[in-house]
Design a protein around this motif. Structure first.
Motif, PDB file in Angstrom:
ATOM      1  N   THR A   1       0.813  -1.214   0.000  1.00  0.00           N
ATOM      2  CA  THR A   1       0.000   0.000   0.000  1.00  0.00           C
ATOM      3  C   THR A   1       0.849   1.267   0.000  1.00  0.00           C
ATOM      4  N   ALA A   2       2.087   1.154   0.501  1.00  0.00           N
ATOM      5  CA  ALA A   2       2.959   2.333   0.576  1.00  0.00           C
ATOM      6  C   ALA A   2       3.639   2.640  -0.749  1.00  0.00           C
ATOM      7  N   ALA A   3       3.836   1.617  -1.593  1.00  0.00           N
ATOM      8  CA  ALA A   3       4.585   1.821  -2.846  1.00  0.00           C
ATOM      9  C   ALA A   3       3.989   2.921  -3.720  1.00  0.00           C
ATOM     10  N   PRO A   4       2.669   2.918  -4.004  1.00  0.00           N
ATOM     11  CA  PRO A   4       2.127   4.006  -4.825  1.00  0.00           C
ATOM     12  C   PRO A   4       2.175   5.359  -4.120  1.00  0.00           C
ATOM     13  N   VAL A   5       2.092   5.350  -2.786  1.00  0.00           N
ATOM     14  CA  VAL A   5       2.194   6.605  -2.035  1.00  0.00           C
ATOM     15  C   VAL A   5       3.596   7.194  -2.195  1.00  0.00           C
ATOM     16  N   PHE A   6       4.589   6.325  -2.119  1.00  0.00           N
ATOM     17  CA  PHE A   6       5.974   6.764  -2.317  1.00  0.00           C
ATOM     18  C   PHE A   6       6.154   7.417  -3.686  1.00  0.00           C
ATOM     19  N   GLU A   7       5.563   6.822  -4.721  1.00  0.00           N
ATOM     20  CA  GLU A   7       5.684   7.397  -6.063  1.00  0.00           C
ATOM     21  C   GLU A   7       4.994   8.754  -6.140  1.00  0.00           C
ATOM     22  N   ARG A   8       3.849   8.918  -5.458  1.00  0.00           N
ATOM     23  CA  ARG A   8       3.179  10.222  -5.439  1.00  0.00           C
ATOM     24  C   ARG A   8       4.042  11.262  -4.730  1.00  0.00           C
ATOM     25  N   LEU A   9       4.671  10.834  -3.634  1.00  0.00           N
ATOM     26  CA  LEU A   9       5.572  11.744  -2.910  1.00  0.00           C
ATOM     27  C   LEU A   9       6.764  12.144  -3.771  1.00  0.00           C
ATOM     28  N   ARG A  10       7.307  11.179  -4.532  1.00  0.00           N
ATOM     29  CA  ARG A  10       8.415  11.509  -5.442  1.00  0.00           C
ATOM     30  C   ARG A  10       7.969  12.507  -6.514  1.00  0.00           C
ATOM     31  N   GLY A  11       6.762  12.318  -7.015  1.00  0.00           N
ATOM     32  CA  GLY A  11       6.239  13.254  -8.007  1.00  0.00           C
ATOM     33  C   GLY A  11       6.080  14.651  -7.430  1.00  0.00           C
ATOM     34  N   TRP A  12       5.544  14.727  -6.193  1.00  0.00           N
ATOM     35  CA  TRP A  12       5.440  16.044  -5.526  1.00  0.00           C
ATOM     36  C   TRP A  12       6.825  16.647  -5.338  1.00  0.00           C
ATOM     37  N   ARG A  13       7.778  15.833  -4.914  1.00  0.00           N
ATOM     38  CA  ARG A  13       9.136  16.334  -4.699  1.00  0.00           C
ATOM     39  C   ARG A  13       9.755  16.854  -5.982  1.00  0.00           C
ATOM     40  N   ALA A  14       9.572  16.132  -7.089  1.00  0.00           N
ATOM     41  CA  ALA A  14      10.141  16.558  -8.372  1.00  0.00           C
ATOM     42  C   ALA A  14       9.582  17.903  -8.798  1.00  0.00           C
ATOM     43  N   THR A  15       8.267  18.076  -8.636  1.00  0.00           N
ATOM     44  CA  THR A  15       7.636  19.343  -9.000  1.00  0.00           C
ATOM     45  C   THR A  15       8.144  20.481  -8.121  1.00  0.00           C
ATOM     46  N   THR A  16       8.227  20.220  -6.830  1.00  0.00           N
ATOM     47  CA  THR A  16       8.689  21.240  -5.888  1.00  0.00           C
ATOM     48  C   THR A  16      10.138  21.629  -6.158  1.00  0.00           C
ATOM     49  N   ALA A  17      10.975  20.627  -6.418  1.00  0.00           N
ATOM     50  CA  ALA A  17      12.392  20.895  -6.696  1.00  0.00           C
ATOM     51  C   ALA A  17      12.549  21.717  -7.972  1.00  0.00           C
ATOM     52  N   LYS A  18      11.746  21.387  -8.987  1.00  0.00           N
ATOM     53  CA  LYS A  18      11.823  22.134 -10.244  1.00  0.00           C
ATOM     54  C   LYS A  18      11.404  23.577 -10.042  1.00  0.00           C
ATOM     55  N   GLU A  19      10.356  23.787  -9.266  1.00  0.00           N
ATOM     56  CA  GLU A  19       9.893  25.155  -9.002  1.00  0.00           C
ATOM     57  C   GLU A  19      10.955  25.974  -8.284  1.00  0.00           C
ATOM     58  N   GLN A  20      11.694  25.308  -7.385  1.00  0.00           N
ATOM     59  CA  GLN A  20      12.699  26.024  -6.595  1.00  0.00           C
ATOM     60  C   GLN A  20      14.077  26.036  -7.256  1.00  0.00           C
ATOM     61  N   GLY A  21      14.232  25.261  -8.329  1.00  0.00           N
ATOM     62  CA  GLY A  21      15.521  25.218  -9.023  1.00  0.00           C
ATOM     63  C   GLY A  21      16.613  24.551  -8.224  1.00  0.00           C
ATOM     64  N   VAL A  22      16.243  23.504  -7.463  1.00  0.00           N
ATOM     65  CA  VAL A  22      17.229  22.783  -6.647  1.00  0.00           C
ATOM     66  C   VAL A  22      17.122  21.292  -6.944  1.00  0.00           C
ATOM     67  N   PRO A  23      18.172  20.508  -6.628  1.00  0.00           N
ATOM     68  CA  PRO A  23      18.064  19.054  -6.781  1.00  0.00           C
ATOM     69  C   PRO A  23      16.968  18.496  -5.891  1.00  0.00           C
ATOM     70  N   ALA A  24      16.380  17.371  -6.317  1.00  0.00           N
ATOM     71  CA  ALA A  24      15.277  16.772  -5.562  1.00  0.00           C
ATOM     72  C   ALA A  24      15.695  16.402  -4.143  1.00  0.00           C
ATOM     73  N   TYR A  25      16.944  15.947  -3.977  1.00  0.00           N
ATOM     74  CA  TYR A  25      17.364  15.502  -2.648  1.00  0.00           C
ATOM     75  C   TYR A  25      17.469  16.650  -1.655  1.00  0.00           C
ATOM     76  N   VAL A  26      17.521  17.886  -2.138  1.00  0.00           N
ATOM     77  CA  VAL A  26      17.527  19.030  -1.241  1.00  0.00           C
ATOM     78  C   VAL A  26      16.178  19.147  -0.524  1.00  0.00           C
ATOM     79  N   ILE A  27      15.114  18.719  -1.190  1.00  0.00           N
ATOM     80  CA  ILE A  27      13.790  18.730  -0.556  1.00  0.00           C
ATOM     81  C   ILE A  27      13.728  17.610   0.490  1.00  0.00           C
ATOM     82  N   PHE A  28      13.826  16.361   0.060  1.00  0.00           N
ATOM     83  CA  PHE A  28      13.916  15.213   0.959  1.00  0.00           C
ATOM     84  C   PHE A  28      14.640  14.082   0.243  1.00  0.00           C
TER      85      PHE A  28
END
Length: 613
Positions: A542-569
Motif C-alpha cells: 500500500t505504501a509503494a504508490p504513495v511513495f511514487e506520489r511523494l516523489r512526483g510532488w518532490r520533483a515538481t517542488t524541486a523544479k519550481e525552486q531550481g534545486v536538486p530533488a534531494y535538497v527537498i527530501f
C-alpha cells in the motif's frame, strides 16, 4: 526554527534534531563534533554517506562566528548552500561563478556575522583580498573538505591544497577539521603533515559500505554487458559509468541513448557550459545515467545513485573506492560493477612506463595498480580484500559480493604459466623478437595465420602446445601473470617481456595459482544487494504508490525552486513517510530527516499528498 543565538546555547544533539531532523548521531560523529566545538583540531576519515558534513556543520551552528569551508567543488557550491538553506542554515559561497553584486552581498553578510558557513575554493585563499576579508570577520572553525587532495601520492592531488598549512599560521587559535572518505594510513600521515595537523586527533571510521554489492566481471563486450546490467537490474535508476578516455565516454553515452537509456556525457573535452548543464540535469532529474571520466563525481551529494559502473580498470584502490562510494549514499542497496580484461592491464602498465616523474613516482603508481589488480584477481571476499587495503583486518566475509555469492575456483596454473613464459622467452632470445599477448596466444593455440607464417613461428617448439585452454582462458593467464609481476609490458606496442621473477616459474622454483571465473556471472536479480542497518523497511504494497506520489510532488517542488530533488527530501525519508502514513504534523515531525524548517515549509503539502493517496 530557533534563532542562531538559541542554537549556540542548545548544544549539538538538539541542533541535530531541530535543524536536520535526526534523533541520534552515527558512529563517532558526536565525538568529533564535541572535540571541534571545544576548539580541538581533527582529521576525520569517514566513508561517503557516513555523515562527514555534519561533523563541521553542527560545530558551525554551535560555535560563535562563521565556519569557513574549503572545498575544491566550485560547480557544486550552490547546491551545497541550497541544501543548507533548505534546513534553515545561513550559508553562502564565494567563487568565480558569481556576479560582483552577489559577491559583495556574501562578503557583507560574512563581516556582519550573518552567516553560519562560508564556502571557499582553496585557490581563493591564495588571493590577498580573500585573506583580508577573512581578517575582518569572526571565524569559528576551518573545515577542509576532500582533504586527500593534499596528498601528492593520492588519486586526486590538487596543488592549491598544499598552501592550506597557512591557515594554522595565520589563525592559530581557530580549530581546523580535515575530512576525507579515502585515505590509507600513509596518506593520513601525509595529510596531517602537509596541513600542519600534527597534533590533531584522528577519527577513523570503518570503510565498509555494506549496502554496496561489489562485482568484477571478465570484459567481453563491455558496452553490451553494461546495457544488460542496466536493463536487467537497474531499469530507470540513476547511476554513473566511468570510462578512461573522452572518446570512450562519448561512444558509450551514444550507445546507451541509442538503446533507450537516458544518458549524458561528462569530460574535460566538452565546453564548460555543456558540462555544467549535464551535471545539473543529473543532480536534478531522476533516472539519468552519467557517463564520465574520473573528472566527474567528487562532492556529488546525490543520495539515490543506485549503481557505479567502470568500463575500464581504475588506477588505484583509493580511486576505485572513492568512485564506487558515490553509489548508495542513502544507505539503500546499490551496485559497484567493473568490467576488467587483459587490455586494461596492458594499457595501465604502459601508461606507468611512459608517465612523467622519477623512478619513485613510477614505482608508486605501479604499487597502486598492483593493489587494484589484486582486488580484481582475488578468490576471497572482495569486501575483505578492500577493507584490508585500508587497514581493517579480521573482517568476516560479507556474503554479498560476487566472490561470496558465486565463488570462483582456483587452479594450479604453473604449467600454463611456464608455456606462456617459454613462448615469450623463445621469441626474445631465439629470434630477438617481441610480440603482444594476442600473437603469443596464437602460437600456443597452433593457429596458422599470415603473421605466424611470415615470421616462421610455426616452427617454434612451443607452437600448438597450449590447446588445452581456450583463447579466453589464455588471455586470463596472461592477465594474471601481468598482475603478479611475472610478466611485463614494454614499448609503445605493448609487447610482452620476462621479468626478474619469471625464471623462478620457468625453473620450477615457484608455483602459480590462478583464478578461474565462474561460468555464470552473478546477477543481483537472484541475490539483491543488502542495505545497511539504518535503511528503512521495504515499502509495503500500500505504501509503494504513495511513495511514487511523494516523489512526483518532490520533483515538481524541486523544479519550481531550481534545486536538486534531494535538497527537498531524500528517498529514505519519503519511504518512511509512505510506510508510516503520518496524519498530523506532530507525527510527521518524528520521521527521520524532517527537521523544524522542512516541517514548517513542506509539512502541510506532504499531508495533503498523503490525504489524496
Amino acid at each position: 526554527m530557533a534563532s542562531p543565538t538559541d542554537l549556540r546555547t542548545e548544544g549539538a544533539l538538539p541542533v541535530l534534531r531541530r535543524v536536520f531532523g535526526y534523533d541520534a548521531f552515527r558512529g563517532f560523529q558526536q565525538d568529533v563534533i564535541d572535540h571541534v566545538v571545544d576548539g580541538g583540531d581533527a582529521l576525520v576519515l569517514m566513508p561517503t554517506g557516513g555523515g562527514k558534513s555534519l561533523c563541521y556543520q553542527i560545530p558551525a551552528l554551535v560555535r560563535d562566528g562563521v565556519a569557513v569551508v574549503v572545498s575544491p567543488l566550485i560547480a557544486l557550491m550552490q547546491d551545497q548552500v541550497d541544501a543548507l538553506t533548505a534546513v534553515g542554515v545561513r550559508a553562502g559561497f564565494l567563487n568565480s561563478t558569481q556576479s560582483l553584486d552577489a559577491r559583495r552581498r556574501v562578503e557583507a553578510a560574512f563581516v556582519a556575522g550573518e552567516l553560519d558557513l562560508l564556502y571557499l575554493a582553496p585557490e581563493a585563499l591564495g588571493v590577498r583580498s580573500t585573506l583580508a576579508l577573512l581578517d575582518r570577520g569572526r571565524i569559528s572553525l576551518f573545515a577542509i573538505d576532500e582533504a586527500h587532495c593534499v596528498s601528492q601520492w593520492g588519486h586526486d592531488f590538487r596543488p592549491d591544497y598544499l598552501a592550506l598549512s597557512m591557515l594554522h599560521e595565520r589563525w592559530p587559535q581557530v580549530p581546523r577539521i580535515a575530512l576525507t572518505a579515502t585515505a590509507t594510513s600513509a596518506t593520513r600521515t601525509e595529510i596531517a603533515s602537509r596541513l600542519k595537523l600534527d597534533d590533531a586527533r584522528h577519527f577513523v571510521a570503518s570503510f565498509d559500505r555494506p549496502n554496496i554489492q561489489y562485482r568484477i566481471v571478465p570484459k567481453r563486450e563491455p558496452r553490451k554487458q553494461l546495457l544488460a546490467l542496466l536493463r536487467d537490474e537497474h531499469p530507470g535508476d540513476a547511476g554513473i559509468v566511468y570510462c578512461l578516455s573522452r572518446a570512450s565516454v562519448d561512444k558509450t553515452a551514444e550507445f546507451l541513448v541509442a538503446n533507450g537509456i537516458a544518458a549524458l556525457p561528462y569530460h574535460a573535452g566538452l565546453d564548460a557550459t555543456t558540462r555544467a548543464a549535464n551535471q545539473q540535469r543529473f543532480l536534478r532529474e531522476d533516472g539519468l545515467v552519467m557517463v564520465a571520466t574520473i573528472a566527474f563525481g567528487m562532492g556529488i551529494d546525490k543520495p539515490d545513485v543506485r549503481f557505479v559502473a567502470h568500463l575500464d580498470l581504475p588506477k588505484s584502490v583509493e580511486g576505485y573506492y572513492q568512485e564506487t562510494g558515490r553509489a548508495g549514499r542513502d544507505g539503500l542497496p546499490s551496485t559497484a560493477w567493473l568490467a576488467y580484461g587483459l587490455q586494461d592491464v596492458v594499457q595501465q602498465r604502459k601508461m606507468i612506463e611512459t608517465s612523467d616523474g622519477d623512478l619513485a613516482h613510477r614505482r608508486n603508481l605501479a604499487a597502486h595498480l598492483d593493489a587494484m589488480l589484486a582486488l580484481c584477481e582475488t578468490v576471497r571476499c572482495r569486501r575483505v580484500q578492500l577493507l584490508e587495503y585500508f587497514g581493517e583486518t579480521s573482517t568476516p566475509a560479507c556474503g554479498n559480493c560476487d566472490t561470496c555469492l558465486n565463488p570462483p575456483e582456483s587452479w594450479d596454473g604453473t604449467v600454463a604459466a611456464q608455456k606462456l613464459l617459454s613462448t615469450v622467452f623463445r621469441l626474445d632470445r631465439e629470434r630477438n623478437q617481441r610480440f603482444g599477448a594476442g600473437h603469443c596466444i596464437d602460437i600456443l593455440l597452433g593457429k596458422h595465420n599470415d603473421k605466424i607464417s611470415q615470421h616462421g613461428h610455426d616452427s617454434l617448439t612451443v607452437f600448438g602446445i597450449g590447446s588445452e585452454l581456450s583463447e579466453a582462458e589464455w588471455r586470463g593467464v596472461v592477465r594474471q601473470l601481468l598482475a603478479e609481476g611475472l610478466l611485463a609490458v614494454e614499448g609503445d606496442y605493448g609487447t610482452l617481456a620476462l621479468t626478474d621473477t619469471s625464471a623462478d616459474v620457468l625453473g620450477r622454483r615457484r608455483t602459480v595459482t590462478m583464478r578461474r571465473e565462474p561460468e555464470r556471472p552473478t546477477s543481483s536479480r537472484s541475490s539483491k544487494p543488502r542495505g545497511s542497518a539504518t535503511v528503512v523497511a521495504e515499502l509495503t504494497p500500500t505504501a509503494a504508490p504513495v511513495f511514487e506520489r511523494l516523489r512526483g510532488w518532490r520533483a515538481t517542488t524541486a523544479k519550481e525552486q531550481g534545486v536538486p530533488a534531494y535538497v527537498i527530501f531524500h528517498d529514505a525519508t519519503l519511504r518512511q513517510i509512505a510506510n508510516d502514513a503520518p496524519s498530523t504534523l506532530a507525527e510527521l515531525s518524528r520521521v527521520s530527516g524532517v527537521g523544524e524548517n522542512k516541517l514548517a515549509k513542506y509539512g502541510e503539502q506532504i499531508l495533503a499528498v498523503l490525504a489524496s493517496a
